[in-house]
Every structure is written in structure tokens, then in C-alpha cells.
Design a protein around this motif. Structure first.
Motif: not given
Length: 482
Positions: A161, A202, A205-206, A208, A326-327, A329-331, A333
Motif C-alpha cells: 500500500d 496497524t 482499524s486500518t 496496511y 492509514g488515512d 490508504v483507506g481513501k 481503497r
């Protein structure tokens, strides 16, 4: 010793199909039991399959030649030969399969994804399967088809990621070691990292994956240093992180110029302009590093970068960095299109598609008609040319397919040469138009009376040989049989 290989050339060969069997059932008081030859077995395929436990192509670097098993020949008593076993070759997730010209054949992403690199040859039919109302006791069987032989190139592109990019000794390996449980080799000299390192992070909750890409220096995109070998590992990453060294001992370097140089290499490599980027000013635990970070931070933020001051040694700023990544990567995805189930696409052939072509060529001043097509070429490979009946059966099949009709339309005449297959591996014969199918002309098993008919090309060769012998006799006593 090399332990990581991300590009290899693989030579694969599928198994050959087994030959069919020509057999006649024999039993007491049943002299004419009929044909009972079994079919040959199918050759094994060579299959590339993603395996999550495999992380390198090292095995294929040491053993680049792989071959599947052949199918077994058929036997009498209607016993078919055993199929060859498929050869499953495990490859890492993210392996790209290319041909020798660089064309992408398959992109293997996801556990269990597979690609047939070489397809096994089909088995030949036995004479029991070739029996018909007209040909009640065939004296021949079809040969097995050779399996595919391919040369493919495997390239590994790391599936991660986040990618950490930067100069050697900028602290990428140290950073990945404290953000995740990865344990890369760390030292204070350039090119310590010789392979991409992968770790799992970690952040709330994400979850990657993060990878560092070694060896980026000026000229990396043109092959200088190790950069060209590993830039491909950046392609699949959703987020790029520039790791800048604020405590470098080299007087001609500073974080801003390092960023510009790496960005130029990424631009020349291509395809990475749309990836979100973060800037990490590393080694702020060093007093001079902290001062330099405070000096260059406003300039970097003015360019639109989010800047984080961190220290992998003192564990400064790591939590904020991990959650920011993490933020992003979440966007990334969430922005990806949803995966759809694989659709089966059926492409029927056109009504007027004969499945073969006939072209006229000139060889030595005489016409040669070349037939190319999947069916005619496969039928030729399956024919035993030592058996007249098998050759007659091939002629019947070609006639039913329409080859003879197309030869006439192309201007072929009796005695002209006809080649079936590519130039380097073709079967060439003198064409003699037939009026009826060969099944009505067959005599004893294994014979075809069409071979008794005169062949103009063969007669011309015999006439030339006779003329040559006659010319030699004029120079004296000459015995051609001495």
C-alpha cells in the motif's frame, strides 16, 4: 549468495499428447472382433499460480527450464492412455508474465490466481474412435500433438500500500523496522538494503503494508545504481513517502534537492504522477537535523506536501505518521472500483470463417501454395506418414474442410507444391485434385490406392534423372549401378 530475485526468464515445455493405438480385437472363435485401439492421454499443462508463501523468483533463477509430463499412449482393449500431470509453478503475489518482446501476457495478483504458460498437447485417437460406417476397421491411429514450448519473462512487482523512497542511508529501513515487525538489515553505509523490505502496519482499524525501495540515486531510471531494478516495485503502491535525511554528512546534499532528484527519477520512470505523497524529515533526534528540518519545512509545505518530522531511533512522530498513512490508504481503497465477477465472453466465429488461409508463394521460380490454420496444422502433426491409409484419411479431412476448394480458387493446378504449416516446420507435397473422398477408394487396411496414381512432379524428377544418366553415358562406359 543471491536470496532475492525479481526478474527471470523461464523456459517452459508442456507435455506431449500420447499416440493413439491401432489394434484389432482377437478372441477365440471371433477372428473379426473389430478395432479396439484406445486413445492417447493428454499432455500436462505448465501453470503459473500465485502462492502467498513464495516471495521471490529465486528457484526459477537457478532452474529456468521446466517441463510437464507427457500423456501415455493408448493400448488395445479400448484402454486409453493416462493423462500427463499438470506442472504447477508457484510464483509470488504481483508477478507479471511477459513474452520475449515485452508484451504483458498475464498480471497475477491475488492468492490462487493462475495462468497457463504452456498448454499440453491433445492425445491421438485410437482406431476404435476412428471407425465409421464406411471405415469399419481402420488400420491406423492418430499421433499425439506435441505440447507448447514457450519462453516467458517473470517480473515481480511488490504488492504494497505504501512505498518508502529516498536516497540510500536516508533511514527507510530503520523507519520500516519501527513502524512494523519487519527486521531488515540496517547499517550506516549506502546500499545496505539490496532487496525490497515489506512490513505490515496497524493504525487503528486500518491494516496496511509498507515497503522500502532501495537504491534510488540520480540516474536510477536510466539504470544507474540499483534503482532501475526496483522502481517497478513502486508501481502497485497507493501512497508514496519521501524519506529525507536531515543529518546527512555530504555537503552537496540537502532535503529539498534530494526530493527534487527523486521526483525527477519517478517522473522519468512514468506512471506515478497520480499517487498521493507525504514527506518525512528523518533523523530529527540529531541537533543539526532538527534545525535543518525546521528550516526546510515551510518550503516543502508551500509546495503542497504534508510534512512529518520523525526519528526512527528516538521513536519521535511515528504515531502521527502511521495514522496519516492509514488515512490515505483507506481513501485509496475506497476510491478503487469494486471487483466484479469474471464474465465469460463467448466470441463465435463468423459464418464465412473457414479457419485457414491459402497464400501463393514463389520458390525457385515455381508456385508454392501455403496453407495456414489451427486445424490443418494440427491434423498434419497427428498423421503417421508411413501409413498410406492415415495419409488418405488426412486428405479426406482437408477436403471436407474446404482446403481443396480454396486451392483451386487460388489458382493451384495438379502437380503444384502445397505446404501446410509455417516455413520452418511445414509438410510439403505435390497436390493432385481428387474427385471423391478416399474412404470409397481404400483397399486393404493400411493402403490407399490414390498413391498408385501418377504424380506429375515426381514424373518430372524421374525424367530429369534419366536425361542426366543419358548425358553421362555419352562420355564413356558408365554403369549407374556401380
Amino acid at each position: 549468495m543471491t536470496t532475492f530475485v525479481d526478474r527471470v526468464e523461464l523456459h517452459v515445455a508442456a507435455g506431449n499428447g500420447g499416440h493413439g493405438c491401432a489394434s484389432v480385437h482377437r478372441e477365440k472363435f471371433k477372428p473379426l472382433g473389430g478395432p479396439d485401439g484406445g486413445n492417447g492421454g493428454r499432455g500436462g499443462d505448465v501453470v503459473l499460480m500465485v502462492d502467498q508463501s513464495v516471495t521471490t523468483l529465486l528457484d526459477y533463477h537457478h532452474s529456468p527450464h521446466r517441463k510437464a509430463t507427457n500423456g501415455k499412449p493408448g493400448e488395445g482393449g479400448n484402454r486409453s492412455g493416462k493423462d500427463g500431470e499438470d506442472l504447477i509453478l508457484p510464483v509470488p503475489d504481483g508477478t507479471v508474465v511477459l513474452d520475449k518482446a515485452g508484451n504483458v501476457l498475464a498480471d497475477l495478483v491475488g492468492h490462487g490466481t493462475s495462468y497457463v504458460a504452456a498448454q499440453g498437447g491433445r492425445g491421438g485417437l485410437g482406431n476404435a474412435a476412428l471407425a465409421s460406417a464406411r471405415r469399419k476397421a481402420p488400420g491406423f491411429a492418430l499421433l499425439g500433438v506435441p505440447g507448447d514450448v514457450q519462453d516467458v519473462v517473470l517480473e515481480l512487482k511488490t504488492v504494497a500500500d505504501v512505498a518508502l523512497v529516498g536516497y540510500p542511508s536516508a533511514g527507510k529501513s530503520s523507519l520500516i523496522s519501527v513502524l512494523s515487525a519487519a527486521k531488515p538489515k540496517i547499517a550506516d553505509y549506502p546500499f545496505t538494503t539490496l532487496v525490497p523490505n515489506l512490513g505490515v502496519v496497524t493504525a487503528g482499524s486500518t491494516v496496511y503494508t509498507i515497503a522500502d525501495v532501495p537504491g534510488l540515486i540520480p540516474g536510477a531510471s536510466q539504470g544507474k545504481g540499483l534503482g532501475l531494478e526496483f522502481l517497478r516495485h513502486v508501481e502497485r503502491c497507493s501512497v508514496l513517502v519521501h524519506v529525507l535525511d536531515t543529518a546527512t554528512l555530504e555537503s552537496d546534499r540537502d532535503p529539498v534537492s534530494d526530493l527534487d532528484i527523486i521526483e525527477e527519477e519517478l517522473r522519468q520512470y512514468g506512471g506515478l504522477d497520480n499517487r498521493p505523497r507525504l514527506v518525512v524529515l528523518n533523523k530529527v533526534d540529531v541537533p543539526d537535523g532538527k534545525d535543518l528540518a525546521e528550516m526546510v519545512r515551510p518550503d516543502l509545505e508551500a509546495r503542497g506536501y504534508r510534512v512529518f518530522e520523525v526519528s526512527a531511533v528516538a521513536h519521535i512522530g511515528l504515531r502521527e505518521l502511521s495514522f496519516a498513512l492509514g488515512d490515505l490508504v483507506g481513501k485509496a481503497r475506497a476510491a478503487k472500483p469494486k471487483e466484479e465477477a469474471t464474465r465469460i465472453v463467448i466470441r463465435p466465429k463468423a459464418v464465412d470463417d473457414a479457419g485457414f488461409t491459402v497464400t501463393r508463394e514463389e520458390v525457385g521460380g515455381e508456385p508454392l501454395f501455403r496453407v495456414r490454420g489451427e486445424k490443418p496444422e494440427r491434423w498434419v502433426r497427428q498423421t503417421d506418414f508411413n501409413n498410406d491409409e492415415a495419409v488418405g484419411y488426412l486428405a479426406d479431412r482437408l477436403n471436407r474442410l474446404g482446403v481443396e476448394e480454396q486451392l483451386m480458387k487460388a489458382g493451384a493446378r495438379g502437380g503444384d507444391g502445397v505446404a501446410i504449416g509455417p516455413e520452418e516446420n511445414a509438410v510439403v507435397f505435390d497436390w493432385e485434385p481428387s474427385v471423391m473422398a478416399g474412404a470409397e477408394m481404400l483397399g486393404r487396411r493400411g493402403e490407399d490406392h490414390r498413391f498408385d496414381a501418377p504424380r506429375p512432379a515426381a514424373q518430372r524428377r524421374r525424367d530429369k534423372e534419366a536425361e542426366r544418366d543419358e548425358a553421362l553415358r555419352e562420355f564413356g562406359d558408365f554403369d549407374p549401378f556401380e
